[in-house]
Motif scaffolding. Sequence first.
Motif, short mmCIF file in Angstrom:
data_model
loop_
_atom_site.label_atom_id
_atom_site.label_comp_id
_atom_site.label_asym_id
_atom_site.label_seq_id
_atom_site.Cartn_x
_atom_site.Cartn_y
_atom_site.Cartn_z
N MET A 17 1.11 -1.30 -0.38
CA MET A 17 0.31 -0.02 -0.16
C MET A 17 0.72 0.96 0.10
SD MET A 17 -1.25 0.11 4.41
CE MET A 17 -1.88 1.65 3.62
N GLU A 18 0.00 2.55 -0.58
CA GLU A 18 1.37 4.13 0.43
C GLU A 18 0.73 4.11 1.99
OE1 GLU A 18 1.03 6.53 -3.48
OE2 GLU A 18 -1.59 5.73 -3.65
N PRO A 19 1.16 4.71 2.15
CA PRO A 19 1.58 4.39 3.66
C PRO A 19 -0.07 5.77 3.81
CG PRO A 19 3.29 6.01 2.80
CD PRO A 19 2.79 4.85 1.80
N VAL A 20 0.29 6.52 2.70
CA VAL A 20 -0.70 7.75 2.47
C VAL A 20 -1.15 7.78 0.88
CG1 VAL A 20 -1.46 10.25 2.67
CG2 VAL A 20 0.04 9.25 4.18
N ILE A 21 -2.33 7.23 0.66
CA ILE A 21 -3.15 6.83 -0.23
C ILE A 21 -3.50 8.18 -1.36
CG2 ILE A 21 -3.94 5.66 -1.70
CD1 ILE A 21 -5.07 4.31 1.18
N ILE A 22 -2.40 8.52 -1.95
CA ILE A 22 -2.19 10.17 -2.63
C ILE A 22 -3.40 9.30 -4.20
CG2 ILE A 22 -1.06 11.47 -4.30
CD1 ILE A 22 -0.22 11.46 -1.33
N ALA A 73 6.27 5.64 -3.64
CA ALA A 73 7.03 5.59 -5.00
C ALA A 73 6.45 7.81 -4.70
CB ALA A 73 6.04 5.74 -6.87
N ILE A 74 5.48 8.18 -4.41
CA ILE A 74 4.88 10.07 -4.37
C ILE A 74 5.39 10.09 -3.41
CG2 ILE A 74 3.27 11.27 -4.29
CD1 ILE A 74 1.18 9.52 -6.84
N THR A 75 4.83 8.54 -2.57
CA THR A 75 5.22 10.00 -1.07
C THR A 75 6.15 9.77 -0.40
OG1 THR A 75 4.73 8.08 0.28
CG2 THR A 75 3.08 8.94 0.20
N GLY A 76 7.42 9.66 -0.83
CA GLY A 76 8.43 9.72 -0.59
C GLY A 76 9.47 10.98 -0.49
N PHE A 77 10.93 11.07 0.52
CA PHE A 77 11.94 12.55 -0.05
C PHE A 77 10.82 13.37 0.38
CE2 PHE A 77 13.07 8.66 -3.26
CZ PHE A 77 14.26 8.74 -2.49
N GLY A 78 9.93 13.44 1.06
CA GLY A 78 9.95 14.57 2.03
C GLY A 78 8.26 15.06 1.53
N ARG A 79 7.23 14.48 0.89
CA ARG A 79 6.27 14.60 0.49
C ARG A 79 4.94 14.68 1.47
NH1 ARG A 79 4.18 17.61 -2.88
NH2 ARG A 79 5.85 17.43 -4.76
N GLY A 99 5.98 15.74 5.19
CA GLY A 99 6.08 15.93 5.92
C GLY A 99 7.26 15.96 6.71
N LYS A 100 7.40 14.16 6.36
CA LYS A 100 8.36 13.01 6.48
C LYS A 100 9.19 13.50 5.60
CE LYS A 100 7.18 13.06 11.33
NZ LYS A 100 7.34 13.31 12.32
N MET A 101 10.62 12.64 6.07
CA MET A 101 11.21 12.24 4.59
C MET A 101 10.51 11.28 4.02
SD MET A 101 13.77 13.20 3.26
CE MET A 101 14.89 13.46 3.71
N PHE A 102 9.96 9.89 4.46
CA PHE A 102 8.86 8.70 4.05
C PHE A 102 7.47 9.29 5.04
CE2 PHE A 102 13.28 7.79 2.84
CZ PHE A 102 12.50 7.28 1.41
N ALA A 103 7.24 8.82 3.87
CA ALA A 103 5.41 9.20 5.01
C ALA A 103 5.48 7.65 6.18
CB ALA A 103 4.26 8.48 3.87
N SER A 104 5.72 6.62 5.91
CA SER A 104 5.75 5.44 6.41
C SER A 104 6.09 5.98 7.91
CB SER A 104 6.99 4.40 6.22
OG SER A 104 6.53 4.34 5.05
N GLU A 105 6.89 7.42 8.10
CA GLU A 105 7.85 7.37 9.69
C GLU A 105 6.62 8.57 10.45
OE1 GLU A 105 11.26 9.92 8.82
OE2 GLU A 105 11.21 8.72 7.08
N HIS A 106 5.16 8.70 9.47
CA HIS A 106 4.20 8.98 10.51
C HIS A 106 3.26 7.96 11.33
CE1 HIS A 106 3.88 12.80 8.39
NE2 HIS A 106 3.63 12.78 7.14
N ILE A 149 -5.35 16.68 4.27
CA ILE A 149 -3.91 17.32 4.37
C ILE A 149 -2.56 16.32 4.56
CG2 ILE A 149 -2.60 19.37 4.07
CD1 ILE A 149 -5.14 21.10 3.43
N LYS A 150 -1.73 15.77 4.37
CA LYS A 150 -0.49 15.97 5.02
C LYS A 150 0.88 16.30 4.18
CE LYS A 150 -0.33 12.85 8.38
NZ LYS A 150 -0.45 12.75 9.67
N GLY A 151 1.56 17.12 4.92
CA GLY A 151 2.28 17.93 4.61
C GLY A 151 1.69 19.11 2.86
N ALA A 152 3.12 18.17 1.92
CA ALA A 152 2.44 19.19 0.75
C ALA A 152 1.57 18.16 -0.20
CB ALA A 152 3.73 19.42 0.71
#
Length: 392
Positions: free
Chosen positions: A185-190, A221-227, A229-236, A332-335
């Motif tokens: 899954m996407e950790p935040v499902i964009i 793929a989308i949520t990685g590298f800061g999208r 507000g965390k470097m990876f969304a899994s960190e939420h 909304i989750k970060g950007a």
Amino acid sequence: MDNKEKDDKYFGRGNQALDLEVTRAKGSYIYAANGKKYIDFLGGAGVGNLGWGVEEIEEAIRKKDRPAYVYPNFYYRGWSELAEVLAKLAPGKLQKSYRMTGGSEAVDAALEMATMYTGREKILSIEGSYHGNTMGALSIGATKKKKGFPKLLEGFEKLELPLNSEKLERVKKLLSTKEFAAVIMEPVIINLGVVVPEKEFMAGLNKICKDTGTLLIMDEAITGFGRTGKMFASEHFDIEPDILGMAKAITAGHAGMGAVITTSEIDRQLSGKIGLYSSYGWHPVAVDASLAALHYLEKNQKRLFENIEQLAETFKNGISEVNFRKEPEVRIKGAAIGVEVYDEDYASNIKQKALEKGLLINTEGSSLLFLPNFQMPQKTALEGLNLLKSCT
């Protein structure tokens, strides 16, 4: 024959083109062949996390002291350097990276890893999700297929939204059979309009996976590298992925690349056995672009993440002032900003009007989707939101 006629005659497309011929992109703006300037809330569908034309990345691409190509079975310093950076940035115990050309390939590689490591065949994913365009990625995505689409792969189960604590009983029932190699899954499902699972669900999912020997795959793929507000969304969430897929912002949009990263424990069992050969995975030009993009992200992380928080607040306040037909659900989750307007035609109409007025946005079903870059000035965000007000 003008360019649009040539495109129609020779260029294959899966989706209808927007009426915009791009000639230049800089910062938060896209420039058209007719000279018109567009505010970019689209962000290349998550590719452009740093904005367009970042000089440090452009300079890395222009450098000449690198080989034109490296055969995959040779050593290359750039590969080990990039893999080390990804291990440093990735959450949990993720350490060993494999070279990919993009997100779809990363997803298929993750599925191959999971089934080989566990010896199981079934995969659990989220209904309605999108993970790419290969047969494997399409099979774990939305059940509803396009008319005339060939039969997809079998052995996939889907979990319906919402992702809350009540869904854990079904997850436990399925995974307790020990027939499932992984949950993906996407950790935040964009791709469902920024759907954020409940923390209780994610923590429970993580525990059930660990208890049943089922691997947990995060498609970032989308949520990685800061999208988010965390470097990876899994960190939420209170989770430790076993495999994680990366793409898009791994080069900040300056070259094509993907990656899949796993733990050293999983890699020890798979190393030398799994066929993840990729002719163009981590091409030397893309490696230089990625190293420059990730170093820029690390060096400026505090400033960028503070701006992400400010952008989130700006979008929250600005969207509340837009006169939609009915009260929207704003996620909304970060950007990453999703606005549910409950009507696909209405969402598409807003997207078209925005294009005409000089604002680029995306839609996911009946949701509007905004993915601004992390360096977007608040003034530019407000200008775009003011244009949005005139599109509803």
